[in-house]
Design a protein around this motif. Structure first.
Motif, PDB file in Angstrom:
ATOM      1  N   SER A  25       0.834  -1.201   0.000  1.00 46.44           N
ATOM      2  CA  SER A  25       0.000   0.000   0.000  1.00 46.44           C
ATOM      3  C   SER A  25       0.874   1.260   0.000  1.00 46.44           C
ATOM      4  N   LYS A  26       1.889   1.233   0.844  1.00 44.21           N
ATOM      5  CA  LYS A  26       2.818   2.368   0.950  1.00 44.21           C
ATOM      6  C   LYS A  26       3.577   2.559  -0.371  1.00 44.21           C
ATOM      7  N   ALA A  27       3.993   1.442  -0.975  1.00 47.08           N
ATOM      8  CA  ALA A  27       4.736   1.514  -2.242  1.00 47.08           C
ATOM      9  C   ALA A  27       3.885   2.141  -3.345  1.00 47.08           C
ATOM     10  N   ILE A  28       2.610   1.753  -3.402  1.00 48.50           N
ATOM     11  CA  ILE A  28       1.705   2.295  -4.436  1.00 48.50           C
ATOM     12  C   ILE A  28       1.551   3.801  -4.231  1.00 48.50           C
ATOM     13  N   HIS A  29       1.274   4.182  -2.992  1.00 46.92           N
ATOM     14  CA  HIS A  29       1.056   5.586  -2.663  1.00 46.92           C
ATOM     15  C   HIS A  29       2.295   6.425  -3.003  1.00 46.92           C
ATOM     16  N   SER A 125      -5.170   7.017  -8.130  1.00 43.85           N
ATOM     17  CA  SER A 125      -4.346   6.282  -7.160  1.00 43.85           C
ATOM     18  C   SER A 125      -4.963   6.321  -5.763  1.00 43.85           C
ATOM     19  N   ASP A 126      -5.666   7.412  -5.430  1.00 44.16           N
ATOM     20  CA  ASP A 126      -6.370   7.470  -4.134  1.00 44.16           C
ATOM     21  C   ASP A 126      -7.448   6.390  -4.071  1.00 44.16           C
ATOM     22  N   SER A 127      -8.186   6.224  -5.184  1.00 48.02           N
ATOM     23  CA  SER A 127      -9.222   5.177  -5.241  1.00 48.02           C
ATOM     24  C   SER A 127      -8.601   3.795  -5.091  1.00 48.02           C
ATOM     25  N   VAL A 128      -7.470   3.591  -5.762  1.00 48.05           N
ATOM     26  CA  VAL A 128      -6.787   2.289  -5.700  1.00 48.05           C
ATOM     27  C   VAL A 128      -6.272   2.028  -4.287  1.00 48.05           C
ATOM     28  N   LYS A 129      -5.672   3.054  -3.694  1.00 49.47           N
ATOM     29  CA  LYS A 129      -5.104   2.880  -2.346  1.00 49.47           C
ATOM     30  C   LYS A 129      -6.204   2.558  -1.333  1.00 49.47           C
ATOM     31  N   LYS A 130      -7.361   3.190  -1.512  1.00 45.64           N
ATOM     32  CA  LYS A 130      -8.503   2.927  -0.640  1.00 45.64           C
ATOM     33  C   LYS A 130      -8.909   1.449  -0.742  1.00 45.64           C
ATOM     34  N   ALA A 152     -16.509  -4.167  -5.923  1.00 43.02           N
ATOM     35  CA  ALA A 152     -17.391  -3.271  -6.704  1.00 43.02           C
ATOM     36  C   ALA A 152     -16.740  -1.894  -6.910  1.00 43.02           C
ATOM     37  N   MET A 153     -15.829  -1.506  -5.987  1.00 42.81           N
ATOM     38  CA  MET A 153     -15.129  -0.211  -6.111  1.00 42.81           C
ATOM     39  C   MET A 153     -14.206  -0.181  -7.330  1.00 42.81           C
ATOM     40  N   ASP A 154     -13.902  -1.359  -7.863  1.00 40.15           N
ATOM     41  CA  ASP A 154     -12.990  -1.423  -9.008  1.00 40.15           C
ATOM     42  C   ASP A 154     -13.593  -0.738 -10.237  1.00 40.15           C
ATOM     43  N   GLU A 155     -14.914  -0.668 -10.306  1.00 38.46           N
ATOM     44  CA  GLU A 155     -15.560  -0.005 -11.446  1.00 38.46           C
ATOM     45  C   GLU A 155     -15.160   1.471 -11.496  1.00 38.46           C
ATOM     46  N   ARG A 194      -4.503  -2.246 -13.158  1.00 34.83           N
ATOM     47  CA  ARG A 194      -4.163  -3.647 -12.890  1.00 34.83           C
ATOM     48  C   ARG A 194      -4.088  -3.906 -11.387  1.00 34.83           C
ATOM     49  N   ILE A 195      -3.603  -2.913 -10.646  1.00 32.81           N
ATOM     50  CA  ILE A 195      -3.547  -3.074  -9.185  1.00 32.81           C
ATOM     51  C   ILE A 195      -4.968  -3.279  -8.652  1.00 32.81           C
ATOM     52  N   GLY A 196      -5.906  -2.492  -9.180  1.00 35.80           N
ATOM     53  CA  GLY A 196      -7.319  -2.662  -8.795  1.00 35.80           C
ATOM     54  C   GLY A 196      -7.817  -4.072  -9.090  1.00 35.80           C
ATOM     55  N   ASP A 197      -7.369  -4.628 -10.211  1.00 36.02           N
ATOM     56  CA  ASP A 197      -7.756  -6.005 -10.566  1.00 36.02           C
ATOM     57  C   ASP A 197      -7.197  -7.013  -9.559  1.00 36.02           C
ATOM     58  N   TYR A 198      -5.975  -6.788  -9.127  1.00 34.39           N
ATOM     59  CA  TYR A 198      -5.372  -7.706  -8.139  1.00 34.39           C
ATOM     60  C   TYR A 198      -6.082  -7.615  -6.789  1.00 34.39           C
ATOM     61  N   VAL A 199      -6.529  -6.409  -6.441  1.00 29.40           N
ATOM     62  CA  VAL A 199      -7.311  -6.262  -5.197  1.00 29.40           C
ATOM     63  C   VAL A 199      -8.590  -7.094  -5.325  1.00 29.40           C
ATOM     64  N   THR A 200      -9.203  -7.047  -6.513  1.00 27.17           N
ATOM     65  CA  THR A 200     -10.418  -7.839  -6.742  1.00 27.17           C
ATOM     66  C   THR A 200     -10.118  -9.330  -6.592  1.00 27.17           C
TER      67      THR A 200
END
Length: 224
Positions: A25-29, A125-130, A152-155, A194-200
């Motif tokens: 999470s820190k790395a992404i941010h 990136s804020d959406s992804v980090k969340k 569902a947030m991935d949309e 893609r990060i969002g996809d991995y969270v999914t």
């Protein structure tokens, strides 16, 4: 005695996974902050710390295999170990994408930047980090309801990608000087998507942990 040792090992496994998740999470941010602020030093730090994330994944995998071989867990216990292994592999890939964003920062050549699009990338990136931070909490709580909500947030993340794509193409057509920066924006937005996809993926593992069923939560993913 054996059972309590197994429970302790399992708890350590989950704690290590959470620690790995916080590092990712820190790395992404930081990778996005470095990109938007054109901070090459911060980008280099993200790349240097990636080894720590990779090592944690190797340790988790090794410990998981050990527990399967020595304890021969069944049903729920086995599910818990498999979930850690699969989800930590997704985390590791997320860390790799943060490295790719950092490399874009270091290699950036386009002088003509587009502040509006950089702002959109920052919002994305804020959406992804969340999503990342929420999925770690859902994982700890083994909360499948939260996991489904996070998936569902991935949309929203995908919508960010579509907007950035449209605005970047418009800017490149209007001013050819932005082509180099623009191509870069598209790459960075894609890494975030893609990060969002991995969270999914991790959300799906949480559902599996809770139900024993493999469920596809989003069908429009591109993670590879």
């Amino acid at each position: 005695m054996l059972r309590s040792q197994f429970e302790e090992d399992l708890l350590n496994l989950h704690n290590q996974f959470y620690e790995m998740g916080m590092l990712v999470s820190k790395a992404i941010h930081r990778s996005v902050r470095a990109y938007v602020n054109h901070d090459k030093e911060l980008a280099k730090q993200v790349i240097e710390h990636d080894e720590e994330i990779n090592n944690l994944e190797i340790q988790l995998e090794k410990k998981s295999f050990e527990m399967i071989a020595l304890q021969q867990p069944v049903t729920t216990d086995l599910r818990r170990i498999i979930t850690v292994m699969k989800a930590s592999s997704d985390l590791e890939r997320m860390g790799d994408h943060a490295v790719s964003i950092s490399k874009s920062t270091i290699l950036v050549k386009g002088q003509t930047r587009i502040p509006e699009i950089e702002k959109e990338i920052s919002d994305m990136s804020d959406s992804v980090k969340k999503m990342v931070d929420n999925v770690l909490v859902a994982y700890v709580k083994m909360d499948q309801k939260d996991a489904k909500m996070i998936a569902a947030m991935d949309e929203r993340v995908n919508q960010h990608l579509r907007d950035i794509y449209d605005h970047t193409i418009e800017a490149m057509k209007a001013n050819p000087d932005t082509v180099i920066s623009g191509t870069d924006y598209l790459n960075v937005a894609q890494y975030l998507e893609r990060i969002g996809d991995y969270v999914t993926n991790i959300c799906e593992w949480i559902v599996y942990l809770a139900t024993g069923k493999i469920t596809e939560l989003n069908s429009n993913r591109t993670a590879e």
